[in-house]
Design a protein around this motif. Structure first.
Motif, PDB file in Angstrom:
ATOM      1  N   PHE A  17       1.809 -11.298   0.078  1.00  0.00           N
ATOM      2  CA  PHE A  17       1.834  -9.855  -0.042  1.00  0.00           C
ATOM      3  C   PHE A  17       0.392  -9.402  -0.274  1.00  0.00           C
ATOM      4  CE2 PHE A  17       6.258  -9.802   0.081  1.00  0.00           C
ATOM      5  CZ  PHE A  17       6.635  -8.429  -0.138  1.00  0.00           C
ATOM      6  N   SER A  18      -0.539 -10.466  -0.993  1.00  0.00           N
ATOM      7  CA  SER A  18      -1.797  -9.876  -1.224  1.00  0.00           C
ATOM      8  C   SER A  18      -2.739 -10.068  -0.068  1.00  0.00           C
ATOM      9  CB  SER A  18      -2.414 -10.878  -2.381  1.00  0.00           C
ATOM     10  OG  SER A  18      -2.587 -12.407  -1.891  1.00  0.00           O
ATOM     11  N   LEU A 100       6.018  -7.443  -6.853  1.00  0.00           N
ATOM     12  CA  LEU A 100       5.043  -7.319  -5.807  1.00  0.00           C
ATOM     13  C   LEU A 100       4.710  -5.688  -5.144  1.00  0.00           C
ATOM     14  CD1 LEU A 100       7.054  -9.766  -3.480  1.00  0.00           C
ATOM     15  CD2 LEU A 100       4.902 -10.285  -4.698  1.00  0.00           C
ATOM     16  N   ASN A 101       5.166  -4.807  -5.949  1.00  0.00           N
ATOM     17  CA  ASN A 101       4.776  -3.651  -5.863  1.00  0.00           C
ATOM     18  C   ASN A 101       3.201  -3.275  -6.274  1.00  0.00           C
ATOM     19  OD1 ASN A 101       7.237  -1.771  -4.981  1.00  0.00           O
ATOM     20  ND2 ASN A 101       8.122  -2.439  -7.070  1.00  0.00           N
ATOM     21  N   HIS A 102       2.866  -4.342  -6.884  1.00  0.00           N
ATOM     22  CA  HIS A 102       1.434  -4.190  -7.236  1.00  0.00           C
ATOM     23  C   HIS A 102       0.572  -4.309  -5.828  1.00  0.00           C
ATOM     24  CE1 HIS A 102       1.199  -4.193 -11.612  1.00  0.00           C
ATOM     25  NE2 HIS A 102       2.244  -5.139 -11.703  1.00  0.00           N
ATOM     26  N   TYR A 103       1.126  -4.781  -4.617  1.00  0.00           N
ATOM     27  CA  TYR A 103       0.330  -4.859  -3.586  1.00  0.00           C
ATOM     28  C   TYR A 103       0.467  -3.681  -2.628  1.00  0.00           C
ATOM     29  CZ  TYR A 103       0.023  -9.682  -5.245  1.00  0.00           C
ATOM     30  OH  TYR A 103      -0.335 -10.462  -6.143  1.00  0.00           O
ATOM     31  N   SER A 104       1.218  -2.736  -3.036  1.00  0.00           N
ATOM     32  CA  SER A 104       1.546  -1.492  -2.110  1.00  0.00           C
ATOM     33  C   SER A 104       0.307  -0.874  -1.755  1.00  0.00           C
ATOM     34  CB  SER A 104       2.356  -0.741  -2.996  1.00  0.00           C
ATOM     35  OG  SER A 104       1.625   0.001  -3.987  1.00  0.00           O
ATOM     36  N   PRO A 105       0.443   0.083  -0.764  1.00  0.00           N
ATOM     37  CA  PRO A 105      -0.669   0.714  -0.169  1.00  0.00           C
ATOM     38  C   PRO A 105      -1.004   1.712  -1.386  1.00  0.00           C
ATOM     39  CG  PRO A 105       0.913   0.677   1.545  1.00  0.00           C
ATOM     40  CD  PRO A 105       1.739  -0.098   0.139  1.00  0.00           C
ATOM     41  N   ILE A 233       6.269   2.180  -8.873  1.00  0.00           N
ATOM     42  CA  ILE A 233       4.827   2.247  -9.111  1.00  0.00           C
ATOM     43  C   ILE A 233       4.168   1.705  -9.782  1.00  0.00           C
ATOM     44  CG2 ILE A 233       3.219   4.116  -9.490  1.00  0.00           C
ATOM     45  CD1 ILE A 233       5.403   6.316  -8.576  1.00  0.00           C
ATOM     46  N   ALA A 234       3.757   0.263  -9.310  1.00  0.00           N
ATOM     47  CA  ALA A 234       3.247  -0.751 -10.553  1.00  0.00           C
ATOM     48  C   ALA A 234       2.142  -0.444 -11.034  1.00  0.00           C
ATOM     49  CB  ALA A 234       3.495  -2.055  -9.595  1.00  0.00           C
ATOM     50  N   SER A 235       1.013   0.207  -9.981  1.00  0.00           N
ATOM     51  CA  SER A 235      -0.245   0.153 -10.749  1.00  0.00           C
ATOM     52  C   SER A 235      -0.506   0.860 -11.900  1.00  0.00           C
ATOM     53  CB  SER A 235      -1.178   0.500  -9.635  1.00  0.00           C
ATOM     54  OG  SER A 235      -2.276   1.218  -9.985  1.00  0.00           O
ATOM     55  N   GLY A 338      -3.604  -8.443  -8.860  1.00  0.00           N
ATOM     56  CA  GLY A 338      -4.859  -7.587  -7.997  1.00  0.00           C
ATOM     57  C   GLY A 338      -5.430  -6.708  -8.470  1.00  0.00           C
ATOM     58  N   GLU A 339      -5.066  -6.282  -9.650  1.00  0.00           N
ATOM     59  CA  GLU A 339      -5.697  -5.045 -10.446  1.00  0.00           C
ATOM     60  C   GLU A 339      -6.826  -5.547 -10.987  1.00  0.00           C
ATOM     61  OE1 GLU A 339      -3.690  -1.846 -12.467  1.00  0.00           O
ATOM     62  OE2 GLU A 339      -1.625  -2.632 -11.546  1.00  0.00           O
ATOM     63  N   GLU A 340      -8.089  -5.444 -10.126  1.00  0.00           N
ATOM     64  CA  GLU A 340      -9.417  -6.212 -10.751  1.00  0.00           C
ATOM     65  C   GLU A 340      -9.917  -5.696 -11.873  1.00  0.00           C
ATOM     66  OE1 GLU A 340     -10.264  -8.762  -9.281  1.00  0.00           O
ATOM     67  OE2 GLU A 340      -8.958  -8.942  -7.776  1.00  0.00           O
ATOM     68  N   SER A 341      -9.703  -4.507 -12.231  1.00  0.00           N
ATOM     69  CA  SER A 341     -10.151  -3.811 -13.523  1.00  0.00           C
ATOM     70  C   SER A 341      -9.471  -4.255 -14.628  1.00  0.00           C
ATOM     71  CB  SER A 341     -10.486  -2.274 -13.300  1.00  0.00           C
ATOM     72  OG  SER A 341     -11.041  -1.975 -12.422  1.00  0.00           O
TER      73      SER A 341
END
Length: 360
Positions: A17-18, A100-105, A233-235, A338-341
């Motif tokens: 997914f990433s 895996l929603n963290h990898y959504s557009p 909406i994971a982010s 994957g949320e780099e911040s």
């Protein structure tokens, strides 16, 4: 071996997914919302968080079986193997059903919203806009004689928040999904705030959870934020922006005020951090030189800043080592997906808010 296999599947899913971000969307989000919606429906028969209560016997059972193994001189390796298998299975469910929603557009793509880097002038303009909107509503929300916000019934707000995305879904299909009430954290609520958090979504039960003692100004927004996670909406920054949209589209003035109030706070925090030399002059212009209740704009701005001060004071009582530890755990979790911040992604919603204001 089974534990290793489950963990390997988790790793493969996250890697795939990433590497091919967006390839499995919106199909995966539909799948995730279906699973979480079904769990949410099943657990909706109680107004409080079910996992919050069930966690107690589960922890006691874990400790009890460990002690039993020691007392009966049973193999601790077998106990550890069983626990590891359960943890691996839960991790697979967490990642497969929701993580895996963290990898959504980006949500901006679904909203056709252009998000870019912004200038100091654009940030200040957005801050002024959200303050103006909040100020216009500041006198219409319930307050006591000393102008403090009156704490509202948690369960009433929770019901409104749960259904807050229904109107938005007519325009933006990504907001379709479960509309059950947000849940109250009766046991873990206070410890959660001490850890520096004011809400949590629990994918294993589909429950969006908020402590009872969230600051009144932020309560409707925070509930809407956790409800956004339930919709895949994971982010964190995007859940914040979704909460802003849901709150300000609500017919209830308490939600609308909370939405604009919180948006203003995010923008003001960004202004203070990046352009401190502008902040004092900005605030002075907003509140005026004298307190004049007849001037709705400046008096409303003073009430908004008063609510900000009260909110900060409310959470100061929870500051301590537990907050640092909680932030570190959440920071690691976000970066893994994957949320780099890391936890700083909570503030990046400002880019969305500026883009939204410029598009009006």
């Amino acid at each position: 071996m089974l534990t290793v296999a489950l963990l390997a599947i988790v790793g493969v899913l996250m890697l795939v997914f990433s590497q091919v971000k967006g390839a499995f969307f919106p199909a995966y989000r539909v799948f995730s919302k279906t699973v979480e919606g079904a769990l949410c429906f099943v657990t909706s028969f109680v107004p409080f968080s079910l996992w919050d209560i069930l966690a107690i016997p589960l922890v006691l059972g874990l400790i009890g079986t460990f002690i039993w193994c020691l007392a009966r001189k049973r193999s601790l390796l077998k106990w550890l193997s069983t626990v590891s298998l359960i943890v691996a299975a839960l991790l697979l469910f967490l990642v497969g059903a929701w993580g895996l929603n963290h990898y959504s557009p980006p949500l901006s793509q679904d909203l056709a919203l252009e998000v870019r880097e912004y200038s100091a002038d654009e940030l200040e303009q957005a801050t002024a806009y959200y303050l103006e909107q909040a100020a216009a509503l500041a006198q219409s929300v319930p307050r006591d004689d000393e102008k403090h916000l009156v704490r509202q019934d948690f369960y009433e707000l929770a019901g409104i928040a749960g259904a807050s995305y229904t109107p938005l879904a007519k325009q933006y299909p990504m907001f379709e999904g479960a509309d059950q009430p947000v849940k109250a954290l009766l046991v873990a609520g206070e410890p959660l705030i001490y850890s520096g958090h004011v809400g949590i979504f629990w994918p294993f039960t589909g429950e969006a959870n908020v402590p009872l003692n969230v600051a009144p100004a932020e309560a409707p927004f925070t509930m809407s934020h956790e409800a956004a996670h339930r919709l895949g909406i994971a982010s964190e920054q995007e859940a914040n922006f979704a909460a802003f949209l849901a709150s300000t589209a609500n017919k209830d003035p308490r939600f609308v005020y909370s939405g604009y109030y919180t948006a203003f706070n995010y923008c003001l925090n960004a202004l203070v951090e990046n352009y401190p030399e502008r902040t004092q002059n900005f605030i002075q212009q907003a509140i005026g030189e004298t307190i004049d209740p007849s001037n709705a704009k400046t008096y409303g701005a003073r009430l908004v800043l008063f609510d900000r001060a009260c909110t900060n004071e409310h959470y100061q009582t929870y500051e301590g080592p537990a907050e640092d530890a909680g932030q570190a755990v959440n920071d690691t979790y976000l970066k893994v997906f994957g949320e780099e911040s890391g936890v700083k992604s909570y503030g990046e919603v400002v880019d969305y808010l500026i883009a939204w204001q410029l598009a009006l």
